[in-house]
Design an enzyme around this catalytic site. Structure first.
Site, PDB file in Angstrom:
ATOM      1  N   CYS A 281       0.881  -1.166   0.000  1.00  9.20           N
ATOM      2  CA  CYS A 281       0.000   0.000   0.000  1.00  9.20           C
ATOM      3  C   CYS A 281       0.918   1.215   0.000  1.00  9.20           C
ATOM      4  O   CYS A 281       2.021   1.162   0.544  1.00  9.20           O
ATOM      5  CB  CYS A 281      -0.859  -0.035   1.268  1.00  9.20           C
TER       6      CYS A 281
ATOM      7  N   ASP B 134       3.705  -1.902  -8.479  1.00 12.59           N
ATOM      8  CA  ASP B 134       4.702  -2.261  -9.485  1.00 12.59           C
ATOM      9  C   ASP B 134       5.170  -3.687  -9.271  1.00 12.59           C
ATOM     10  O   ASP B 134       4.881  -4.320  -8.263  1.00 12.59           O
ATOM     11  CB  ASP B 134       5.874  -1.268  -9.445  1.00 12.59           C
TER      12      ASP B 134
ATOM     13  N   ASP C  41      -7.029   4.407  -2.307  1.00  8.76           N
ATOM     14  CA  ASP C  41      -7.842   4.789  -1.147  1.00  8.76           C
ATOM     15  C   ASP C  41      -9.257   5.148  -1.589  1.00  8.76           C
ATOM     16  O   ASP C  41     -10.138   5.350  -0.761  1.00  8.76           O
ATOM     17  CB  ASP C  41      -7.215   5.990  -0.424  1.00  8.76           C
TER      18      ASP C  41
ATOM     19  N   GLU D  28     -28.564  -5.527   4.157  1.00 10.96           N
ATOM     20  CA  GLU D  28     -27.183  -5.400   3.657  1.00 10.96           C
ATOM     21  C   GLU D  28     -26.314  -6.531   4.205  1.00 10.96           C
ATOM     22  O   GLU D  28     -25.474  -7.080   3.495  1.00 10.96           O
ATOM     23  CB  GLU D  28     -26.604  -4.039   4.048  1.00 10.96           C
TER      24      GLU D  28
HETATM   25  C1  GLA Z   1      -2.969   5.224   3.812  1.00 10.58           C
HETATM   26  C2  GLA Z   1      -3.618   3.949   3.313  1.00 10.58           C
HETATM   27  C3  GLA Z   1      -4.940   3.740   3.996  1.00 10.58           C
HETATM   28  C4  GLA Z   1      -4.738   3.682   5.486  1.00 10.58           C
HETATM   29  C5  GLA Z   1      -4.021   4.939   5.959  1.00 10.58           C
HETATM   30  C6  GLA Z   1      -3.614   4.835   7.408  1.00 10.58           C
HETATM   31  O1  GLA Z   1      -3.681   6.334   3.382  1.00 10.58           O
HETATM   32  O2  GLA Z   1      -3.754   3.974   1.926  1.00 10.58           O
HETATM   33  O3  GLA Z   1      -5.551   2.559   3.538  1.00 10.58           O
HETATM   34  O4  GLA Z   1      -4.027   2.541   5.828  1.00 10.58           O
HETATM   35  O5  GLA Z   1      -2.843   5.192   5.216  1.00 10.58           O
HETATM   36  O6  GLA Z   1      -2.951   5.951   7.849  1.00 10.58           O
END
Ligand code: GLA
Length: 726
Positions: free
Chosen positions: A527, A535, A549, A615
């Protein structure tokens, strides 16, 4: 056999099942490029080379007959000082300040199986692949700079990989200023470049640019591969579509800065380059030292873009990541980030896990905020000590309770970072990357650790394993939340500062290698503020990466479809979140959020306790459905379907053509809508397929297509599952 050498004709021919690549040692010893394209026999293509006068262009050293200019001839590895004015593969500064490497063929060597690099990740061959490699060595006799070009041919997968090592066999030190892993010269054609640009929350948006006279240059100076541009791209004829026409795909197994160029030269030739970022890059190479450039991967298709994607997908799924999750199903995650942000306790996580259990999730991820004084994103990075006060219990107790509910336990880390407001920074300010005598640039109020230093890596490693060993950990989300700007390491002499960007990535790979080796059964997910480091380098260590995000399913269509040109959907972290969406405020139906998230590594990013009973029921059914189809989704062939512009549709077909899953999402609805037929792909033409009690012939589905219902409401979506009957 994939590699053929004709010593008499000085030819190297690389053959995959459907493509051919040919090089030749020219009259003066230069390595020339003759062909890359649809498969042809091992015929000598040197008749293609232009041998007329190179009007007013310099011709090679020592010649006087005005021909053979290296500015005109197609080359395999064009270098500085030789009269080629196009974008180069190699620029080196010799100790006398000159920039010249007049590289001539020295030798070649067959290598068994797939070559490897010592410092960088590479693709590997499995027992099912036929792979051959070759090393071709070029040398500049005066400086002693030796360039070793590596090629591997994955025959069945229609893939060629390349890598470069430079050895200084001379006495004087030299400085490498540019080193590209791919240079491809194509003698003729007006190509289009399909590249993937973006920003935070809108990663890998596809864009076409025409490659004409003038250079297109793109890349990353972000320190990591970045969300602005992806190192992967495609070039294609202007008439190429998803399923027809010629195109070439390229990518780099690297997570740091990169540079790519595409240009049409004066006589209509196209040159493509891809490799290490060359802005501020300067690597000093002393006598007998070797420098390795990252591996690049290339594929050719004359059956359109989908085939390029599928070639990449098969290779990435089978030949890159080495951990225990190869071919293994992945857990359905519930992540607390969008559910709680920093505002959580151990008790809250346990009740989240309880409700997640009801909808069938397998693993709870405790995201950012569990350590040090981390109650917001301004502090504590580097203080990897559990905040038991906040959790209200030791980590071991929390993880045991989660396990007790039948869920696996995972955590978030951001190991490359250091906050100014952290105990780590107070005791080791010299570990942060920053320029001397200046205030550092902050991003999310944080700095980057100097991973080029072993002591820094050792310290972080020790802290992390203390945590990992204290619980039954089965998943780690490895985040990286700011670009790197202040490139200065107090561990390097001033003459070596130009090496830092690459040394950072070497340090990162070293740390990841140690952690992933020590915890082979832990699922690591990459992430970087969402998908800012998507990559092949990361995918060598981590089989999946959080794509963005942005969890809005409609924005996700472009993000995930863009990503799918280069990477299989089994690598794309993709979760169902709440509506209205936290990033763009859009309201979408629950099942559309589910249907989009299913084409990836599925999970939830919401507070299940706040879902309605309906849901919850839908979510439970979705989790079951995903688990049922996960093999198909992860291993099948992926097709982006051609549709009317108000729809996005894609199809996954199992390799044995017995099953297929089609997803269609409406992005805009109009009154009195036009007819809507979608043609499917990859099915068995003669077979009969069943869906919802109706039967269809494979050839009808592929040629006549299916008729879509006229849907109503905001952003409706549909999933069609087809099963072969005979
Ligand atoms: C990044 C990540 C999110 C989350 C925040 C936590 O923005 O992409 O998914 O984990 O950090 O700070």
């Amino acid at each position: 056999m994939g590699i053929f050498i004709d010593e008499a004709k000085k030819l190297f021919t690389l053959q995959t099942n459907k493509s051919t690549y040919q090089m030749k040692i020219g009259k003066l010893g230069n390595l020339l490029h003759l062909y890359y394209g649809a498969k042809i026999a091992n015929e000598d293509l040197s008749y293609l080379l232009f041998d007329g006068e190179s009007h007013f262009a310099p011709y090679p050293h020592g010649t006087t007959n005005r021909t053979g200019s290296l500015d005109i001839l197609p080359q395999e590895f064009p270098s500085c000082g030789t009269g080629d004015f196009r974008s180069l593969g190699f620029d080196v500064e010799n100790s006398d300040g000159t920039h010249i490497a007049d590289l001539k063929f020295k030798s070649y060597e067959f290598l068994k199986g797939k070559y490897k690099l010592e410092s960088l990740p590479t693709f590997y061959a499995t027992s099912d692949d036929t792979v051959e490699s070759i090393k071709i060595t070029l040398i500049d006799e005066i400086s002693g700079v030796e360039v070793r070009l590596y090629y591997a041919v994955f025959e069945e997968k229609d893939i060629i990989t390349r890598a470069v090592r430079v050895k200084n066999t001379g006495k004087e030190k030299v400085t490498i200023n540019k080193l590209q892993s791919v240079v491809l010269d194509i003698p003729q054609g007006d190509f289009e470049l399909l590249h993937f640009h973006g920003r935070w929350a809108m990663e890998r948006q596809k864009e076409f640019l025409s490659i004409r006279h003038g250079m297109i240059s793109f890349g990353s100076n972000y320190g990591v591969s970045g969300n602005r541009q992806n190192p992967g791209f495609i070039i294609m004829n202007s008439k190429t579509t998803e399923n027809h026409g010629e195109c070439y795909g390229f990518n780099l197994v690297y997570s740091g800065n990169f540079t790519a160029t595409a240009e049409q030269a004066s006589l209509g030739q196209t040159r493509i380059t891809l490799g290490l970022g060359d802005s501020s890059f300067a690597w000093v190479l002393k006598q007998n030292e070797i420098f390795e450039a990252p591996e690049a991967v290339m594929t050719f298709s004359n059956q359109g873009l989908t085939k390029v994607s599928q070639n990449f997908h098969d290779l990435i799924r089978e030949n890159l990541y080495k951990g225990e999750y190869v071919g293994k199903s992945r857990p359905v995650l519930i992540n607390n980030w969008e559910a709680t942000y920093f505002d959580f306790t151990g008790k809250k996580l346990i009740s989240l896990a309880e409700s997640a259990k009801e909808i069938g999730a397998d693993l709870l991820v405790m995201d950012d905020g569990w350590f040090g004084n981390r109650n917001d994103d301004n502090r504590a990075l580097g203080d990897w000590f559990v905040n038991e006060k906040k959790l209200g219990m030791p980590l071991s107790e929390l993880s045991m309770k989660i396990n007790g509910l039948g869920l696996k336990f995972g955590i978030w880390i951001e190991p490359e970072m250091i906050s100014e407001d952290s105990d780590l920074y107070r005791s080791h300010p010299e570990w942060a990357l920053k320029f001397p005598k200046r205030k550092p640039l902050l991003g999310r109020n944080q700095l980057v650790l100097d991973l080029s230093k072993k002591e820094v890596r050792d310290y972080i490693f020790k802290l992390l394993i203390d945590i990992f060993d204290s619980v039954n950990l089965e998943y780690v989300k490895w985040d990286m939340n700011r670009p790197i700007s202040d490139w200065y390491s107090n561990g390097l002499a001033s003459v070596n500062q130009g090496e830092l960007q690459h040394r950072y990535i070497l340090g990162l790979y070293d740390l990841m290698e140690k952690l992933t080796k020590r915890y082979p059964s832990v699922l690591f997910e990459g992430c970087a503020s969402g998908g800012a480091r998507f990559d092949l380098g990361m995918l060598a260590f981590q089989p999946q990466i959080w794509s963005s995000d942005n969890t809005d399913p409609i924005n996700r269509l472009n993000i995930q479809q863009g990503t799918s040109y280069l990477y299989p959907i089994s690598t794309m972290g993709s979760h169902v979140s709440i509506s209205p969406n936290h990033q763009n405020g859009r309201t979408t139906p629950f099942d559309t959020r589910i249907n989009v998230a299913m084409s990836g590594t599925f999970g939830y990013e919401l507070d299940v306790e706040k879902l309605s009973d309906t849901e919850k029921k839908l979510a439970k059914r979705a989790t079951e459905k995903y688990k049922k189809y996960q093999n198909l989704i992860f291993e099948g062939d992926y097709y982006r379907l051609e549709t009317l512009s108000n729809l996005t549709a894609w199809q996954i077909v199992s390799k044995n053509r017995k099953k297929s899953l089609v997803t269609i999402v409406a992005t805009e609805l109009v009154g009195n809508p036009p007819f809507n037929y979608i043609r499917l792909h990859g099915l068995d033409a003669d077979a009969t397929y069943e869906s919802n009690g109706k039967t269809y012939k494979g050839d009808s589905l592929m040629n006549a297509g299916i008729r879509l219902a006229q849907s109503q409401g905001d952003y409706p979506s549909e999933q069609i599952y087809l099963k072969r009957l005979n």
